[in-house]
Design a protein around this motif. Structure first.
Motif, mmCIF file in Angstrom:
data_model
loop_
_atom_site.group_PDB
_atom_site.id
_atom_site.type_symbol
_atom_site.label_atom_id
_atom_site.label_comp_id
_atom_site.label_asym_id
_atom_site.label_seq_id
_atom_site.Cartn_x
_atom_site.Cartn_y
_atom_site.Cartn_z
ATOM 1 N N ALA A 1 -6.973 -5.297 10.829
ATOM 2 C CA ALA A 1 -7.810 -5.981 11.809
ATOM 3 C C ALA A 1 -7.458 -7.452 11.785
ATOM 4 O O ALA A 1 -7.018 -7.974 10.765
ATOM 5 N N GLU A 2 -7.656 -8.073 12.956
ATOM 6 C CA GLU A 2 -7.264 -9.469 13.106
ATOM 7 C C GLU A 2 -7.923 -10.356 12.043
ATOM 8 O O GLU A 2 -7.282 -11.237 11.476
ATOM 9 N N ASP A 3 -9.189 -10.056 11.773
ATOM 10 C CA ASP A 3 -9.921 -10.970 10.908
ATOM 11 C C ASP A 3 -9.955 -10.530 9.449
ATOM 12 O O ASP A 3 -10.599 -11.134 8.630
ATOM 13 N N GLU A 4 -9.240 -9.489 9.118
ATOM 14 C CA GLU A 4 -9.229 -9.043 7.720
ATOM 15 C C GLU A 4 -8.426 -10.031 6.877
ATOM 16 O O GLU A 4 -7.306 -10.383 7.216
ATOM 17 N N VAL A 5 -9.041 -10.458 5.788
ATOM 18 C CA VAL A 5 -8.416 -11.486 4.959
ATOM 19 C C VAL A 5 -7.927 -10.882 3.647
ATOM 20 O O VAL A 5 -8.617 -10.102 3.006
ATOM 21 N N PHE A 6 -6.659 -11.199 3.306
ATOM 22 C CA PHE A 6 -6.116 -10.804 2.010
ATOM 23 C C PHE A 6 -5.825 -12.074 1.232
ATOM 24 O O PHE A 6 -5.596 -13.141 1.810
#
Lengths: 299, 639
Positions: free
Chosen positions: B356-361
């Motif tokens: 997803a666009e807003d998924e942060v790693f």
């Protein structure tokens, strides 16, 4: 001559000289000869027309006229008189053959010594030798002559005949040498009391071929091989033979027409006016003309 | 001895009947000889006559091929890339050429050993084919040399000088790999009768368009039939007319002109830009047609040199160059793509709902996988997907691939974008490249999950060609239409009559969810337009909005070790990474998609991007000029 039955018709007393002459003449022979000369000229015209050799036709014509006169003169002379000159003739021939070997014009004969230039006139001593040999043979088989010889005398004469043949062979001109040998054998076959010695000589000659072969030069062997199998060397020794076979074969049944032989006209047959006139004829006149020519020369 | 055999009592000759008998034998021998001769004549003239007749005709009638003028290769605006110019060719008739003449010619022209070998080879071939027909022994001799020979023709029997068109590449090495070159037929080919219609000395297209478009370019040779005598001397026309049936001259048909989609000016611009690196490639394609506007492979060669004049020394030099100047690096060679390949992983994951666009790693600078450490190109800290694209963070994509979608899903999407299969351009080999799957690894041993990790960032066993990458980015820019690349626009006959016109060809439509594509594009925008973008840090194009993606593909250690022995050539180090840039401009409704590849060039942002930048700036100032800088218009590039 009384025994042989081969004598010419005898002149009859009270008949004019002309009629005697006419009776003495072998007309079929003369007509055949004239026909062959005419065909030869006719063919030569086609072979040389439009080439740098076209003057050869005129030369040939000129010599034929001269030769015809000589022919009439020679016919008027009793050939039996010539037989008396046989040995002198042979001596002259041998002398000329030696001279041609020493002084001859090798360039003219394409590497062999065949031609002598006498007063601007080219002559081949081998041609003189052929006639001399015939005369000597006639002399030897003349009535009574042969039986008078001792063994030594006969051997000397046989050697005398072998000398010109040998000289011609080393010119080298194997063709004429073979022809001269065949003349001797044919005369011997007809005139010898018994044919067996001739058969023995012929067989011995055939047996000698392998030995002769070994003594020949490579180029001579190659020429003979190329004659037997022209394909073995299609651009060298076989070239002439192959092109002449092509010329003859391409005439098909009716020929390409007078003056239309391409092998002839465009020089694929080298020296066709002198070495391959028959190929020229066969190409332009086909099977029919070729057979007619051969049969006319046989009549 | 002979006497003893005879009987003196019966006279010296045979008795009369005996003589008649012998005469009969002689006559019989005569008849036999006649029959023998007549039989042989029958065999020669009647049975084999036809065959001999044909052979005597071929003795006289000769054929000479009249060279056709080869078609030109022109760029989209008609600029000639392959043309013809008049040249002087020296011919010899093998059968007439005497050794003295050969020596005289060698002395006259001062031929080198190489040339003498060539001359002798050609004479030998000519002798075999037809010793009476002239063959070229020296082509394209200068005006001076030709004049020298022409003046001495009288001394050189069997030598001829002809003025004929000769292939010429007016732009030198411009687009050399694309245009290709021609060479003389080999001895084996010349002897092969299947090359009927080709002269022994003719040039044949060997490479590039010259090879693949040979049939159109070549045209049709004419034939002149003429008659010769035994010495090969031509007979006059009147005589020839009686000997030759049918047409004597069948005129040559000139070859057709091949008009390319290539833009010579853009090609020039690209070649100049890529010259900054030792080796590499550029492909520029129109995104809405798949037409190639420029195809560069560097280093290259001068087709003028390749076509006929290459000496052995030059050839050795070219062949020993470690940069492999004869390999088309745009079409034929394949390379690991590195990060320019990441769109495959991103789109696969987004489509599957695995990203997803807003998924942060979190990128700690490395990625641990069952004992193996994968090093990222930096320590990026917390990133979302667009940030990962902008900074080209590997950890983000490694996680997506290794922990979520797997290698086969990556391969599936890669294949949709045309990787792993030939592009059907039909030129210079047209490589398929390699997109590994689980099955592919199992065939070769054991599949390890780390292979997916590698594949997600275009490393490991992934290999693509530069043109494949260009077509894939064209599809990204146009919303999912994958075109078959096209380099020839049309073929036109020499008289201007059109022969073929090639329409753009769609390979297939790729179903990419619009939002997924949009996310990737926004990432690309940041790469070239925002601080921190891997490209932006090394330069910015002001004249037109650009978006793209850089790639730095590491060389595998095994290969690196092997190649370390090779000496550096002008800064060419085989141990260094490959440098990539893929992108397009303008950002909205792009005119061109550009892929720049610098072989062992190093960092994508540092090396490939500035080259792409230079080309884009050149294009939008010289070829398709834009109104002056328009810096702020970047906003249009977003959704």
């Amino acid at each position: 001559m009384k025994d042989t039955g081969l004598a010419l018709p005898r002149a009859t007393v009270g008949v004019s000289r002309w009629r005697r002459f006419r009776a003495a003449v072998d007309w079929p022979l003369i007509l055949t000869m004239l026909a062959l000369c005419a065909i030869g000229l006719f063919n030569l015209y086609s072979a040389t027309r439009g080439t740098r050799h076209s003057a050869k036709f005129d030369t040939q014509l000129k010599w034929m006229v001269i030769a015809s006169i000589l022919f009439i003169v020679a016919t008027a002379v009793d050939y039996r008189a010539l037989v008396r000159l046989a040995w002198i003739g042979l001596g002259t021939a041998i002398f000329l053959l030696i001279v041609v070997r020493l002084l001859g014009d090798a360039a003219h004969g394409k590497g062999s010594y065949r031609w002598l230039n006498i007063a601007g006139m080219g002559i081949q001593p081998s041609e003189v030798a052929k006639i001399a040999v015939i005369l000597v043979l006639a002399r030897m088989f003349q009535d009574g002559e042969l039986s008078g010889y001792t063994t030594e005398a006969l051997l000397i004469r046989l050697v005398a005949l072998a000398i010109p043949v040998g000289l011609i062979a080393i010119q080298p001109d194997l063709g004429t040498a073979t022809l001269t040998t065949l003349i001797c054998l044919t005369v011997g076959f007809l005139a010898m009391p018994s044919v067996w010695p001739m058969i023995h000589v012929t067989l011995a000659g055939l047996l000698a071929i392998p030995i002769l072969w070994e003594t020949m030069h490579d180029y001579q062997k190659n020429r003979i091989l190329a004659f037997i199998d022209p394909a073995s060397d299609p651009t060298g020794n076989g070239w002439h033979t192959r092109q002449s076979i092509l010329a003859v074969g391409s005439g098909k049944i009716l020929g390409k027409g007078y003056g239309e032989g391409t092998q002839n006209q465009f020089d694929f047959l080298p020296e066709h006016w002198t070495d391959f006139p028959y190929s020229v004829w066969a190409e332009e006149w086909g099977f029919i003309g070729s057979v007619l020519l051969v049969s006319s020369s046989r009549s | 001895m002979l006497l003893r055999g005879s009987n003196p009592a019966s006279g010296t000759g045979p008795a009369l009947p005996e003589l008649h008998r012998r005469l009969k034998w002689v006559a019989l021998a005569g008849v036999a000889a006649f029959l023998l001769i007549a039989g042989r004549l029958w065999q020669l003239q009647v049975m084999r006559g036809e065959n001999y007749y044909e052979r005597t005709v071929s003795n006289v009638v000769k054929e000479r091929y009249l060279p056709s003028v080869r078609g030109k290769i022109l760029d989209r605006d008609g600029v000639p890339l392959a043309d013809n110019r008049p040249a002087f060719n020296i011919y010899a008739v093998p059968r007439e050429l005497k050794p003295e003449t050969r020596m005289a010619l060698i002395a006259l022209l001062g031929l080198t050993d190489d040339e003498i070998v060539k001359v002798d080879e050609r004479i030998a071939v000519g002798k075999k084919r037809d010793p009476k027909s002239p063959i070229v022994i020296l082509e394209d001799q200068g005006r001076d040399k030709a004049a020298l020979v022409e003046q001495s023709l009288a001394r050189l029997p069997g030598i001829e000088v002809h003025h004929e068109p000769y292939r010429f590449y007016p732009q030198g090495d411009l687009g050399a790999h694309l245009i290709g070159y021609m060479t003389q037929m080999t001895t084996a080919e010349a002897e092969d009768r299947s090359y009927k219609g080709y002269d022994t000395s003719e040039l044949v297209g060997r490479y590039g368009l010259e090879k693949s478009w040979e049939n159109y370019l070549r045209g049709k040779q004419g034939i002149e039939r003429y008659a010769v005598d035994a010495r090969g001397q031509r007979l006059d026309d009147k005589t020839a007319a009686t000997l030759i049936q049918g047409e004597r001259v069948i005129g040559a048909v000139p070859g057709a002109n091949v008009i390319l989609t290539i833009d010579a000016e853009l090609q020039k611009l690209s070649e100049r830009a890529i010259s900054q690196v030792a080796a590499g490639a550029v492909v520029i394609v129109e995104p809405r047609t798949g037409r190639l506007r420029a195809v560069v492979s560097k280093p290259s060669f001068d087709p003028n040199v390749m076509t006929g004049h290459l000496t052995r020394a030059e050839e050795t030099l070219l062949l020993s160059d470690p940069r492999k100047p004869f390999i088309d690096k745009a079409l034929r060679a394949t390379y690991p793509p590195g990060s320019v390949f990441k769109f495959v992983t991103a789109l696969a994951a987004l489509e599957d709902g695995q990203a997803a666009e807003d998924e942060v790693f979190l990128c700690p600078g490395e990625y641990q996988l069952s004992g193996t450490t994968f090093k990222c190109n930096g320590t990026h800290g917390k990133l979302d997907l667009i940030g990962a694209i902008q900074h080209s963070c590997n950890v983000y994509f490694w996680k997506l691939a290794t922990e979520r979608i797997g290698i086969d899903r990556i391969a599936e999407v890669a294949r949709q974008f045309g990787f792993g299969v030939p592009t059907n351009l039909g030129l210079n080999g047209d490589a398929a490249g390699r997109i590994p799957t689980k099955a592919w690894y199992e065939e070769r041993g054991r599949y390890k999950v780390g292979f997916a990790t590698n594949a997600s960032t275009g490393q490991g066993d992934v290999e693509v060609s530069v043109v494949q990458m260009a077509m894939a980015y064209a599809a990204l820019s146009n919303g999912g239409t994958l075109y078959t690349p096209q380099v020839v626009d049309r073929v036109v006959a020499s008289d201007g009559r059109p022969i073929v016109h090639y329409e753009p060809k769609v390979a297939h439509e790729i179903a990419i969810p619009a939002d997924a594509l949009d996310i990737w594009r926004r990432g690309m925008w940041k790469v070239t337009n925002e601080p921190g973008g891997t490209a932006f840090d090394h330069g910015y194009v002001a004249i037109v909005p650009v978006m793209g993606k850089t790639g730095t593909a590491e060389i595998r250690t095994k290969a690196r070790k092997k190649e370390e022995d090779l000496r550096d050539v002008r800064g060419y180090s085989p141990a260094r990474s490959h440098s990539w840039f893929a992108g397009w401009a303008p950002a909205e409704n792009p005119e061109i998609v550009i892929v720049v590849f610098a072989e062992h060039g190093g960092s994508g942002g540092k090396v490939a991007w500035p080259i792409a930048k230079q080309i884009i700036e050149g294009y939008f100032t010289k070829i398709s000029p834009r109104p002056q800088p328009d810096v702020g218009s970047g906003s249009g590039a977003g959704p």
